[in-house]
Every structure is written in structure tokens, then in C-alpha cells.
Design a protein around this motif. Structure first.
Motif, PDB file in Angstrom:
ATOM      1  N   LEU A 104       9.341  -2.815   5.048  1.00 39.40           N
ATOM      2  CA  LEU A 104       8.258  -1.886   5.374  1.00 39.40           C
ATOM      3  C   LEU A 104       8.711  -0.445   5.244  1.00 39.40           C
ATOM      4  CD1 LEU A 104       6.759  -3.748   8.475  1.00 39.40           C
ATOM      5  CD2 LEU A 104       6.032  -3.888   6.080  1.00 39.40           C
ATOM      6  N   THR A 105      10.026  -0.255   5.089  1.00 36.96           N
ATOM      7  CA  THR A 105      10.607   1.057   4.816  1.00 36.96           C
ATOM      8  C   THR A 105      11.669   0.875   3.740  1.00 36.96           C
ATOM      9  OG1 THR A 105      12.270   0.777   6.562  1.00 36.96           O
ATOM     10  CG2 THR A 105      10.225   1.918   7.164  1.00 36.96           C
ATOM     11  N   GLY A 106      12.156   1.982   3.174  1.00 34.29           N
ATOM     12  CA  GLY A 106      13.205   1.905   2.164  1.00 34.29           C
ATOM     13  C   GLY A 106      12.638   1.834   0.756  1.00 34.29           C
ATOM     14  N   PRO A 107      13.524   1.716  -0.238  1.00 30.40           N
ATOM     15  CA  PRO A 107      13.103   1.803  -1.641  1.00 30.40           C
ATOM     16  C   PRO A 107      12.233   0.652  -2.125  1.00 30.40           C
ATOM     17  CG  PRO A 107      15.469   1.379  -1.464  1.00 30.40           C
ATOM     18  CD  PRO A 107      14.986   1.679  -0.091  1.00 30.40           C
ATOM     19  N   SER A 108      12.139  -0.442  -1.370  1.00 30.95           N
ATOM     20  CA  SER A 108      11.283  -1.566  -1.768  1.00 30.95           C
ATOM     21  C   SER A 108      10.082  -1.724  -0.840  1.00 30.95           C
ATOM     22  CB  SER A 108      12.093  -2.866  -1.793  1.00 30.95           C
ATOM     23  OG  SER A 108      13.140  -2.790  -2.731  1.00 30.95           O
ATOM     24  N   ALA A 109       9.802  -0.677  -0.055  1.00 33.94           N
ATOM     25  CA  ALA A 109       8.756  -0.775   0.961  1.00 33.94           C
ATOM     26  C   ALA A 109       7.385  -1.073   0.372  1.00 33.94           C
ATOM     27  CB  ALA A 109       8.696   0.523   1.770  1.00 33.94           C
ATOM     28  N   GLU A 110       7.111  -0.561  -0.828  1.00 34.45           N
ATOM     29  CA  GLU A 110       5.792  -0.777  -1.424  1.00 34.45           C
ATOM     30  C   GLU A 110       5.490  -2.266  -1.565  1.00 34.45           C
ATOM     31  OE1 GLU A 110       3.392   0.519  -5.473  1.00 34.45           O
ATOM     32  OE2 GLU A 110       4.877   1.860  -4.601  1.00 34.45           O
ATOM     33  N   LEU A 111       6.520  -3.065  -1.867  1.00 38.56           N
ATOM     34  CA  LEU A 111       6.328  -4.504  -2.036  1.00 38.56           C
ATOM     35  C   LEU A 111       6.015  -5.175  -0.696  1.00 38.56           C
ATOM     36  CD1 LEU A 111       9.339  -5.159  -4.442  1.00 38.56           C
ATOM     37  CD2 LEU A 111       6.949  -4.747  -5.059  1.00 38.56           C
ATOM     38  N   GLY A 112       6.805  -4.851   0.318  1.00 38.27           N
ATOM     39  CA  GLY A 112       6.599  -5.465   1.626  1.00 38.27           C
ATOM     40  C   GLY A 112       5.270  -5.088   2.241  1.00 38.27           C
ATOM     41  N   ILE A 113       4.895  -3.828   2.101  1.00 37.86           N
ATOM     42  CA  ILE A 113       3.625  -3.363   2.668  1.00 37.86           C
ATOM     43  C   ILE A 113       2.460  -4.051   1.974  1.00 37.86           C
ATOM     44  CG2 ILE A 113       2.126  -1.348   2.871  1.00 37.86           C
ATOM     45  CD1 ILE A 113       4.722   0.324   3.271  1.00 37.86           C
ATOM     46  N   ALA A 114       2.546  -4.201   0.648  1.00 36.95           N
ATOM     47  CA  ALA A 114       1.455  -4.848  -0.089  1.00 36.95           C
ATOM     48  C   ALA A 114       1.348  -6.324   0.265  1.00 36.95           C
ATOM     49  CB  ALA A 114       1.670  -4.676  -1.597  1.00 36.95           C
ATOM     50  N   MET A 115       2.467  -7.020   0.376  1.00 35.01           N
ATOM     51  CA  MET A 115       2.418  -8.432   0.787  1.00 35.01           C
ATOM     52  C   MET A 115       1.777  -8.555   2.164  1.00 35.01           C
ATOM     53  SD  MET A 115       3.421 -10.917  -1.228  1.00 35.01           S
ATOM     54  CE  MET A 115       3.986 -12.272  -0.185  1.00 35.01           C
ATOM     55  N   ARG A 116       2.159  -7.675   3.069  1.00 37.10           N
ATOM     56  CA  ARG A 116       1.595  -7.703   4.413  1.00 37.10           C
ATOM     57  C   ARG A 116       0.078  -7.505   4.372  1.00 37.10           C
ATOM     58  NH1 ARG A 116       0.451  -3.619   8.013  1.00 37.10           N
ATOM     59  NH2 ARG A 116       0.459  -4.178  10.240  1.00 37.10           N
ATOM     60  N   HIS A 117      -0.381  -6.543   3.581  1.00 34.92           N
ATOM     61  CA  HIS A 117      -1.825  -6.309   3.461  1.00 34.92           C
ATOM     62  C   HIS A 117      -2.542  -7.564   2.971  1.00 34.92           C
ATOM     63  CE1 HIS A 117      -2.448  -2.178   4.571  1.00 34.92           C
ATOM     64  NE2 HIS A 117      -1.578  -1.705   3.690  1.00 34.92           N
ATOM     65  N   GLY A 118      -1.967  -8.227   1.971  1.00 31.20           N
ATOM     66  CA  GLY A 118      -2.620  -9.405   1.406  1.00 31.20           C
ATOM     67  C   GLY A 118      -2.722 -10.552   2.395  1.00 31.20           C
ATOM     68  N   VAL A 119      -1.629 -10.827   3.111  1.00 27.63           N
ATOM     69  CA  VAL A 119      -1.653 -11.897   4.110  1.00 27.63           C
ATOM     70  C   VAL A 119      -2.637 -11.553   5.226  1.00 27.63           C
ATOM     71  CG1 VAL A 119      -0.287 -13.173   5.804  1.00 27.63           C
ATOM     72  CG2 VAL A 119       0.718 -12.611   3.582  1.00 27.63           C
ATOM     73  N   LEU A 120      -2.619 -10.300   5.672  1.00 31.31           N
ATOM     74  CA  LEU A 120      -3.532  -9.880   6.731  1.00 31.31           C
ATOM     75  C   LEU A 120      -4.991 -10.035   6.305  1.00 31.31           C
ATOM     76  CD1 LEU A 120      -1.792  -6.685   8.167  1.00 31.31           C
ATOM     77  CD2 LEU A 120      -2.325  -8.773   9.432  1.00 31.31           C
ATOM     78  N   ALA A 121      -5.285  -9.709   5.049  1.00 32.51           N
ATOM     79  CA  ALA A 121      -6.659  -9.842   4.564  1.00 32.51           C
ATOM     80  C   ALA A 121      -7.109 -11.297   4.606  1.00 32.51           C
ATOM     81  CB  ALA A 121      -6.772  -9.291   3.142  1.00 32.51           C
ATOM     82  N   ALA A 122      -6.218 -12.215   4.215  1.00 37.00           N
ATOM     83  CA  ALA A 122      -6.556 -13.646   4.251  1.00 37.00           C
ATOM     84  C   ALA A 122      -6.745 -14.124   5.685  1.00 37.00           C
ATOM     85  CB  ALA A 122      -5.466 -14.451   3.551  1.00 37.00           C
ATOM     86  N   PHE A 123      -5.881 -13.666   6.587  1.00 38.01           N
ATOM     87  CA  PHE A 123      -5.988 -14.092   7.993  1.00 38.01           C
ATOM     88  C   PHE A 123      -7.249 -13.524   8.642  1.00 38.01           C
ATOM     89  CE2 PHE A 123      -1.249 -15.080   9.094  1.00 38.01           C
ATOM     90  CZ  PHE A 123      -1.236 -16.029   8.094  1.00 38.01           C
ATOM     91  N   ARG A 124      -7.564 -12.268   8.342  1.00 37.66           N
ATOM     92  CA  ARG A 124      -8.775 -11.682   8.922  1.00 37.66           C
ATOM     93  C   ARG A 124     -10.009 -12.439   8.432  1.00 37.66           C
ATOM     94  NH1 ARG A 124     -10.840  -5.362   9.102  1.00 37.66           N
ATOM     95  NH2 ARG A 124     -13.026  -5.840   9.499  1.00 37.66           N
TER      96      ARG A 124
END
Length: 360
Positions: free
Chosen positions: A5-25
Motif C-alpha cells: 500500500l506504500t512504496g514503489p509497488s503501491a499502485e499494484l496493491g492499492i488497485a488489487m485492494r480496490h477490486g476485491v473491495l468492489a466485489a465484496f461490497r
């Protein structure tokens, strides 16, 4: 999930989180799950294995989560899996195509959605050779760890399906994880004879962007290709016009596709977080979330870790709306083996057929 969620690969982690959250919501607000609600707890590991281990202990032992979904990265997964195995926690849908999650002897709790890096790089190698590039003209630029090794050796195996080659004859530049020290890796490519006509990148978007930029400055113009983990949209943002013509493999269809599941993804993302742009990574997170929802929805009575693993394995052949069935079973822990190529252009990423891939 334990993710970047931070650091040079944060964009990947944040996007995965958004996708899972959208499915759960979507599931929580619908008629699924027999009135039960799903909650996603996301802890930041910055794509560093040393931070993944305490996160996994906290999730599995202190918080007693029922499953771990959508973790990002190969080195972090390798750290997480023994903890998941020891605690019997399903480790599902990690954002990695590494063989460590697919080889014989992998713990039963590890179940994947996506195609492997070997499948991604093999598709690239086969397409390049079909277009007339010789095996010795294909090079690799990889992260110097288990993730990079996986992509390199998968690609090497694909090359050897066409021609016997020694590992020393394949151009291979490397860089250290969570750095952008790519100069030595570029030098290894430039010094190789023959000069590579194609470079397959198995890294993260920051170092890969820098490699492409420096290569252009040194009048080195091979066909650049990137596996899904690199992040094609991040490459485009980082490189601007210099990204045009880069081929990237994806393990999901294009997020603007009219496939049923992709239309549902866009609707779920608009409901969950309307300001977040659509992406291949959040679509993968959404698919992972949807598969988890379908498995949990099939469980009658108490939901436990072991029952979630059993429910995932019991899905068999199922159709989420991708125009091709997904499969999971006791002896099949990878739902999809499909790879979709896209080309980065002036106005974003566009689907392309392998026959349309050309080198400069």
C-alpha cells in the motif's frame, strides 16, 4: 490481505485492494451470502517480505481471518505461504504468477486465479519467434529475486522448445528489488552479441520505465514486452509517449471489454469508488473477490478456513462471464491459464492479437 500500500509497488496493491473491495461490497449489498457480510482487512507490507511475515501472523493468529486474498508479489508470497499452511488459512488469488505457488508439493491452502509467469513469457517468446526474431535475439530484464527468476526460466524453457540454447547465450540484465538501479542490467543487454531485438521485462513499473527511457537515450530500440505484474498503465503514466509500442501480457481481458463480468466490474467499481480509474489490476482483484464470494456463498452452516478451501476446490468448471469457463478442483489450483496481450499506445492500452505484434 498483506499487500503493498506504500512504496514503489503501491499502485499494484492499492488497485488489487480496490477490486476485491468492489466485489465484496457488491455481494454485501446483494442477495448472496445468506445475509452474512464480508470484511476485507488490508495490511501494508510495502512489497517487502520482512514485513509480510508479521502481517501474516497478525492476520491469521490475532485477527483470526478466515482467508487471505489478493496478496501482491512473489517474494512476499513465499514468506506468507508457510504461515498460511501452518494455520490452515486459505491463501487465494495472489497477484503473482510464480511457480512457487503452482509446483508439485505446494500446500493445499494455496489456490490461484491467474495464469503463471511461465505461461505469460511463453506466449511472448512464441509470438516473437513466429514474427521472425531468432531465439538468440530475445533478451530478459528481470528483478533479482524469485519473481524475476520465475519469468526468466519460464521464458528460457519456451526458447528451448524452439531451439537448444545455453543459459549463458541468453542476454539477461537484472536489478535489485525496490530499487531503480538498472544501469548495470542495461549494460549487460547492450554488450550482448547479437544485440537483442526484443526485451522481455519481468520487474516492477519503476525500474522497467527507467530501463526503457535509458535504452531510448542510448539509441537501443528493441521491442519491449512486459509481464502483467509490471503494470502496463503505470508504464504508460511513467514513460508517456516513450511507452508507445510496448507489448504487455494481461491475465484478465481489457477493462473496457463488453464481456458480462467486465461490465459487472465497471458497475461495481463505480459504486465502490467512482473516482478510481478502471485498470487491469483492479479487474483482477474483482475477479478474485467474485470467486471467493461464489465459494463462500456455497457453504451452508458455519464458515471455517477448511470449508472455504473445500468450497473453492468444489467449484469445478464455472462461468463468471469471461466467455471461457474457469476451473478449480482438488487437483487443479489455478482457475485460469489464459493470457491477453495489449499494446500501449498514445491513448492508453489496447487489445492486440499476437499476429499484430511487430518489432522495430
Amino acid at each position: 490481505m498483506s499487500t503493498a500500500l506504500t512504496g514503489p509497488s503501491a499502485e499494484l496493491g492499492i488497485a488489487m485492494r480496490h477490486g476485491v473491495l468492489a466485489a465484496f461490497r457488491e455481494a454485501n449489498e446483494g442477495e448472496l451470502l445468506r445475509g452474512r457480510k464480508l470484511e476485507l482487512i488490508a495490511l501494508d507490507d510495502g512489497y517487502e517480505p520482512a514485513r509480510t511475515a508479521p502481517n501474516m501472523h497478525r492476520l491469521t493468529q490475532e485477527m483470526q481471518v478466515l482467508a487471505v486474498v489478493g496478496n501482491v508479489g512473489t517474494p512476499t508470497a513465499i514468506t506468507a505461504i508457510p504461515i498460511a499452511e501452518k494455520t490452515g488459512t486459505p491463501f487465494f488469488g495472489a497477484f503473482t504468477g510464480a511457480s512457487a505457488l503452482r509446483k508439485a508439493g505446494t500446500p493445499d491452502v494455496v489456490i490461484n486465479y491467474r495464469a503463471s509467469y511461465a505461461e505469460e513469457t511463453a506466449a511472448m517468446v512464441d509470438a516473437l519467434i513466429a514474427k521472425g526474431i531468432r531465439p538468440e535475439e530475445i533478451a530478459f530484464f528481470t528483478q533479482n529475486d524469485s519473481y524475476g527468476d520465475d519469468g526468466f526460466f519460464g521464458g528460457l524453457a519456451a526458447i528451448r522448445n524452439h531451439q537448444a540454447v545455453k543459459i549463458s547465450s541468453v542476454a539477461h540484465g537484472r536489478y535489485r528489488r525496490n530499487t531503480s538501479h538498472v544501469e548495470d542490467g542495461l549494460a549487460d543487454l547492450l554488450l550482448h552479441q547479437p544485440l537483442p531485438k526484443a526485451v522481455i521485462m519481468v520487474g516492477t513499473y519503476g525500474p522497467c520505465s527507467k530501463l526503457v527511457r535509458l535504452a531510448r537515450e542510448n539509441n537501443f530500440h528493441p521491442q519491449f514486452l512486459a509481464v502483467s505484474f509490471v503494470g502496463s498503465q503505470a508504464l504508460k503514466r511513467s514513460l508517456g509517449e516513450q511507452a508507445n509500442g510496448i507489448i504487455a501480457t494481461q491475465v484478465v481481458p481489457h477493462f473496457n471489454s463488453e464481456l458480462l463480468l467486465v461490465r459487472q466490474y465497471r458497475a461495481a467499481m463505480r459504486a465502490h469508488s467512482p473516482d478510481v480509474p478502471f485498470s487491469f489490476v483492479s479487474l483482477e482483484g474483482y475477479i478474485v473477490g467474485r470467486i471467493m464470494v461464489q465459494a463462500i456463498d456455497s457453504i451452508e452452516g458455519d464458515i471455517t478456513r477448511s470449508r472455504i478451501t473445500e468450497a473453492l476446490e468444489a467449484l469445478g468448471s464455472f462461468d463468471l462471464g469471461l466467455d471461457t469457463p474457469l476451473t478449480l478442483g482438488p487437483d487443479d489450483h489455478q482457475a485460469s491459464g489464459r493470457v491477453w496481450p495489449v499494446m500501449i499506445g498514445a491513448d492508453g492500452c489496447h487489445p492486440v492479437s499476437w499476429e499484430g505484434v511487430d518489432h522495430e
